[in-house]
Scaffold this motif. Sequence first.
Motif, PDB file in Angstrom:
ATOM      1  N   ILE A 143      11.769  -0.287  28.108  1.00  0.00           N
ATOM      2  CA  ILE A 143      12.687  -1.039  28.906  1.00  0.00           C
ATOM      3  C   ILE A 143      12.184  -2.545  28.676  1.00  0.00           C
ATOM      4  CG2 ILE A 143      13.218   0.514  30.720  1.00  0.00           C
ATOM      5  CD1 ILE A 143      11.174  -0.662  32.431  1.00  0.00           C
TER       6      ILE A 143
ATOM      7  N   ILE B  33       7.051   7.093  28.764  1.00  0.00           N
ATOM      8  CA  ILE B  33       7.336   7.103  27.348  1.00  0.00           C
ATOM      9  C   ILE B  33       8.157   5.498  27.134  1.00  0.00           C
ATOM     10  CG2 ILE B  33       8.379   7.718  25.259  1.00  0.00           C
ATOM     11  CD1 ILE B  33       7.994  10.689  26.174  1.00  0.00           C
ATOM     12  N   PHE B  34       9.063   5.576  28.320  1.00  0.00           N
ATOM     13  CA  PHE B  34       9.941   4.484  28.412  1.00  0.00           C
ATOM     14  C   PHE B  34       9.469   3.165  29.336  1.00  0.00           C
ATOM     15  CE2 PHE B  34      11.651   8.555  27.947  1.00  0.00           C
ATOM     16  CZ  PHE B  34      12.183   8.711  26.572  1.00  0.00           C
TER      17      PHE B  34
ATOM     18  N   SER C 213      15.472  12.946  24.386  1.00  0.00           N
ATOM     19  CA  SER C 213      15.588  11.508  24.477  1.00  0.00           C
ATOM     20  C   SER C 213      17.154  11.499  23.778  1.00  0.00           C
ATOM     21  CB  SER C 213      14.827  10.959  24.095  1.00  0.00           C
ATOM     22  OG  SER C 213      13.599  11.131  24.751  1.00  0.00           O
TER      23      SER C 213
ATOM     24  N   VAL D 279      20.021  12.768  26.188  1.00  0.00           N
ATOM     25  CA  VAL D 279      20.315  12.318  27.445  1.00  0.00           C
ATOM     26  C   VAL D 279      21.178  10.990  27.152  1.00  0.00           C
ATOM     27  CG1 VAL D 279      19.485  11.189  29.435  1.00  0.00           C
ATOM     28  CG2 VAL D 279      18.422  13.058  28.630  1.00  0.00           C
ATOM     29  N   ALA D 280      20.627  10.096  26.189  1.00  0.00           N
ATOM     30  CA  ALA D 280      21.239   9.189  25.759  1.00  0.00           C
ATOM     31  C   ALA D 280      22.662   9.080  25.184  1.00  0.00           C
ATOM     32  CB  ALA D 280      20.510   8.195  24.772  1.00  0.00           C
TER      33      ALA D 280
ATOM     34  N   ILE E  71      25.202  10.238  28.058  1.00  0.00           N
ATOM     35  CA  ILE E  71      25.495   9.031  29.163  1.00  0.00           C
ATOM     36  C   ILE E  71      26.667   8.306  28.357  1.00  0.00           C
ATOM     37  CG2 ILE E  71      24.621   6.940  30.079  1.00  0.00           C
ATOM     38  CD1 ILE E  71      22.036   8.588  30.862  1.00  0.00           C
TER      39      ILE E  71
ATOM     40  N   VAL F 165      27.685  -6.571  26.667  1.00  0.00           N
ATOM     41  CA  VAL F 165      26.428  -5.678  27.471  1.00  0.00           C
ATOM     42  C   VAL F 165      26.272  -4.330  26.767  1.00  0.00           C
ATOM     43  CG1 VAL F 165      26.012  -4.289  29.605  1.00  0.00           C
ATOM     44  CG2 VAL F 165      27.266  -6.637  29.751  1.00  0.00           C
ATOM     45  N   PHE F 166      27.266  -3.688  26.287  1.00  0.00           N
ATOM     46  CA  PHE F 166      27.235  -2.474  25.708  1.00  0.00           C
ATOM     47  C   PHE F 166      26.569  -2.779  24.249  1.00  0.00           C
ATOM     48  CE2 PHE F 166      31.054  -0.847  28.369  1.00  0.00           C
ATOM     49  CZ  PHE F 166      30.285  -0.285  29.307  1.00  0.00           C
TER      50      PHE F 166
ATOM     51  N   LYS G 107      24.387  -4.931  23.542  1.00  0.00           N
ATOM     52  CA  LYS G 107      22.942  -5.033  23.564  1.00  0.00           C
ATOM     53  C   LYS G 107      22.305  -3.732  24.153  1.00  0.00           C
ATOM     54  CE  LYS G 107      22.884  -9.643  25.769  1.00  0.00           C
ATOM     55  NZ  LYS G 107      22.947 -10.336  27.133  1.00  0.00           N
ATOM     56  N   LEU G 108      22.862  -2.914  24.775  1.00  0.00           N
ATOM     57  CA  LEU G 108      22.272  -1.677  25.391  1.00  0.00           C
ATOM     58  C   LEU G 108      22.288  -0.926  23.892  1.00  0.00           C
ATOM     59  CD1 LEU G 108      21.629   0.239  27.362  1.00  0.00           C
ATOM     60  CD2 LEU G 108      23.891   1.186  27.619  1.00  0.00           C
TER      61      LEU G 108
ATOM     62  N   GLN H 114      19.618  -1.784  21.568  1.00  0.00           N
ATOM     63  CA  GLN H 114      18.080  -1.587  22.236  1.00  0.00           C
ATOM     64  C   GLN H 114      17.677   0.047  21.878  1.00  0.00           C
ATOM     65  OE1 GLN H 114      16.638  -3.607  25.397  1.00  0.00           O
ATOM     66  NE2 GLN H 114      14.838  -2.172  25.817  1.00  0.00           N
ATOM     67  N   ILE H 115      18.646   0.826  22.183  1.00  0.00           N
ATOM     68  CA  ILE H 115      18.474   2.175  21.907  1.00  0.00           C
ATOM     69  C   ILE H 115      18.850   2.834  20.742  1.00  0.00           C
ATOM     70  CG2 ILE H 115      18.719   2.499  24.574  1.00  0.00           C
ATOM     71  CD1 ILE H 115      21.276   3.919  24.220  1.00  0.00           C
TER      72      ILE H 115
END
Lengths: 328, 328
Positions: B129, B210-211, B232, B235-236, B239, B263-264, B266-267, B270-271
């Motif tokens: 995070i 872990i996160f 992981s 789940v990602a 979602i 926003v999306f 950036k998300l 990051q993942i």
Amino acid sequence: MRIAVDAMGGDFGSSPLVQGALQALKERDFALVLVGDEQVIAPLIPAECKQKVEIVHCTDFITMEEGATSALKRKESSIYLAIEMLKNKQIDAVVSAGHSGATMSLATLKIGRLKGVSRPAICTLMPRIDAQKSLVVDAGANVDCKPENLFEFGIMGHEYATAILNYPKARIGLLANGEEECKGNEMTKAAFDLLKKHPSFIGNIEGNNIFDANVEVIVCDGFVGNVVLKTSEGVADSIIFLLKKYIKSSPIGIFGALFMKNVFKKLKKQIDYAEYGGAPLLGVDGNVIICHGKSNAKAMKNAVFQAILAVENNVNDKILSALEKYKI
Amino acid sequence: MRIAVDAMGGDFGSSPLVQGALQALKERDFALVLVGDEQVIAPLIPAECKQKVEIVHCTDFITMEEGATSALKRKESSIYLAIEMLKNKQIDAVVSAGHSGATMSLATLKIGRLKGVSRPAICTLMPRIDAQKSLVVDAGANVDCKPENLFEFGIMGHEYATAILNYPKARIGLLANGEEECKGNEMTKAAFDLLKKHPSFIGNIEGNNIFDANVEVIVCDGFVGNVVLKTSEGVADSIIFLLKKYIKSSPIGIFGALFMKNVFKKLKKQIDYAEYGGAPLLGVDGNVIICHGKSNAKAMKNAVFQAILAVENNVNDKILSALEKYKI
């Protein structure tokens, strides 16, 4: 039907536990037995419900910091009394958000295991993309397992999925590090050979398959199951945390998010554990539902519904027959 | 510095592998050795880059369906040639998106292990995070481990995190089914006792840690590590799938999402695994970076950067010293 709810030992005190149980009572017809401190519980019960609620008074309970084994000596604790009632057939099921280790130990030692079960297992419901649920067995009861244990977990999970979740054909998958039969560690490879006997066994599955609606019953040891649960929670929480952070950091993002409220609400509902209730402890000779310590009223309500379904559908009889049919 | 990129064996052919390597070449100064089919590779290289690129021609490569052991006999395959060059010190590092089992087997058997390492391990970077990364060691190389293996994984991960990720004080956590010292299975409990020797060891951690930026190096066996990775991802992906589905099903959601693009983005950044590059194979006497078979050009570029950093920072010397210092 009489369902006992352990009204003590949750992380947030008795209130959400009692509220949830009372909500269940409004929607379904059963007798509710609340086990816990009468002075705390009684004021939470509205007059119109009193007739359907019995309070079994006690003030002791097992805190989360205590060892599970101490529960066996604490004969006046809420979970001890609840399990004792289940043993004596005074009630049909127990729902508890208290110390899960204590609940498991007491259930296993006092009520005993179903014939053919070497180790009871926690069966946790997981969200998946088609809005149905998959089951992870074992989600934490048994950290060191033998292949036979995993074989039994598969059978128990299959019967639960069929009887309670209404899957006409629940598929059993063995969680491993790859889909091919050659994948797995020594223990899961041996479990693979045993599970082959079951017609619903589809072989090894991987972590992502838990959510993709290609398998209903995910078999693993309790160490791996717990890691899977916590990892899943961690990823979901992190993504939601980041989404919120990025939305807040941009005025245009805040504006857009206003129109996305329904989208986020639907997403939250689908991945919210409270929608699922609790986790049945499969393999003990009685119906026991273990809830998250942080359970809110909604989670407790749904856990009580799970207990009612387990009683109505005679899950344990079905598990007994399946274990007999497929015995190694 | 000379970096070899295995230009064969990825899921999407040579193109993204070569493109990524060339992108790295634009940003950093090194000599690039591309191992693979010259007829495919040469046309992908622009004239201005040709001087810095050498092609080692071969047409054979190990497909994802083949067994890892067959790689040992395939002396004209791309990964065999690349590892052979690393062994002969003709290059400083190898980056491959081909069959990871083949790469591991060849690296371990031909280059050999670092002194004090009983089992090389895959070290995968995970998003967290705070936009930093955590490391999972082992992410899949060793499905059946002994406590000593996990102890070494912790030491190797710690040195990598310090040298490459610039953590001034990387914390080592042991992945278990609870934070308390009493938690874990038989193997991790014994590993706990060994890891206590290391001053950066913070004890057991759970999947969600872990996160959450409370630990940098997550130690587990390769079976559990692989399950964690795939879970992981699952789940990602789920979602994101649900978000898209719910957005598409509502006109107002589609409208809101227009303002959420940043926003999306950036998300996603990051993942996105591609931001991280590949996973170093720690414990072999050479620098080997293993990439996802599905690696795109960006992932390959970042994997080459990882290889350069590993060479520049002498990670293996640091691992050697640490293993000597903390040896059991």
